[in-house]
Scaffold this motif. Structure first.
Motif: not given
Ligand SMILES: [Zn+2]
Length: 232
Positions: A50-55, A97-98, A113-115
């Motif tokens: 699920p793309g994106h998330g958190g910040y 979340i991220d 970093i997230d990806l």
């Protein structure tokens, strides 16, 4: 009289013991063989992202609808729909979340970093396919419809994208777009066949409304799940 009686008694006992032993051996073998069969038939692993998330909310509408929420809702539905087929499904995130540690600064660094975390967890899960879920947005509100992207160098990624897109365009009223090559970070850096599904356009007022409704999310999820199942 005694002997003929006692000998069959012993024989019966021995036969009974042998019988029970062979039943046990058979049941162990049978369980073992079904386990192997079910493994080879159901051993596929899917990583849904699920793309994106958190910040990182992804696209946002003026009404405060976040892309990250729709991505997660659809991923959870796809997971539920794939479960009965025996396909093992993981999500790169189960909540909002991220994966950026505190203190990291810079938009691009945080994104990478997230990806990378999502790519790494897909490798660790030994996923057979990686499906990233997103919602599109443009400056104008004209565009609509779902689109599936594959890395332009990846043949199996292309096959997966085509199979998913084939199902998506069966949804009533859906734009008949075809699967497209792309050079996006996650589909470029994953080691398994990987696609990005842009389920629609948040920038299109009509589609924006539909994308929030669970009946429409279910139609999208069913198409994505079917495309993945067809790939296997
Ligand atoms: Zn996105």
């Amino acid at each position: 009289m005694r002997q003929p009686v006692s000998i069959p008694g012993k024989r019966t006992a021995i036969l009974l013991i042998l019988g029970v032993m062979s039943m046990l051996v058979c049941s162990v073998l049978w369980q073992g063989s079904t386990a192997v069969i079910s493994h080879s038939e159901e051993g596929h692993i899917v990583m849904l992202d699920p793309g994106h998330g958190g910040y990182d909310p992804g696209a946002i509408t003026s009404q405060g609808i976040y892309e990250k929420s729709i991505n997660l809702q659809i991923a959870q539905k796809v997971k539920e729909m794939l479960k009965p087929s025996g396909i093992e499904v993981f999500l790169t995130r189960e909540e909002d979340i991220d994966y950026v540690p505190n203190g990291v600064e810079g938009r691009n660094v945080k994104k990478q970093i997230d990806l990378n975390h999502r790519i790494d967890s897909s490798n660790e899960a030994k996923a057979d396919v990686f499906v990233s879920l997103h919602v599109n947005a443009t400056a104008t509100g004209q565009n609509s419809g779902a689109e599936t992207f594959y890395h332009y160098k990846a043949e199996s990624g292309k096959r997966l994208a085509v199979l998913i897109q084939q199902e998506l365009i069966k949804i009533p009223g859906m734009n008949r777009r075809s699967a497209k090559p792309g050079d996006f970070y996650v589909i470029k850096n994953t080691s398994m066949p990987a696609v990005i599904v842009e389920v629609g356009y948040l920038s299109n007022p009509k589609e924006q409304k539909k994308l929030q409704q669970s009946w429409y999310q279910e139609q999208l999820s069913r198409a994505i799940a079917k495309g993945i199942a067809n790939y296997f």
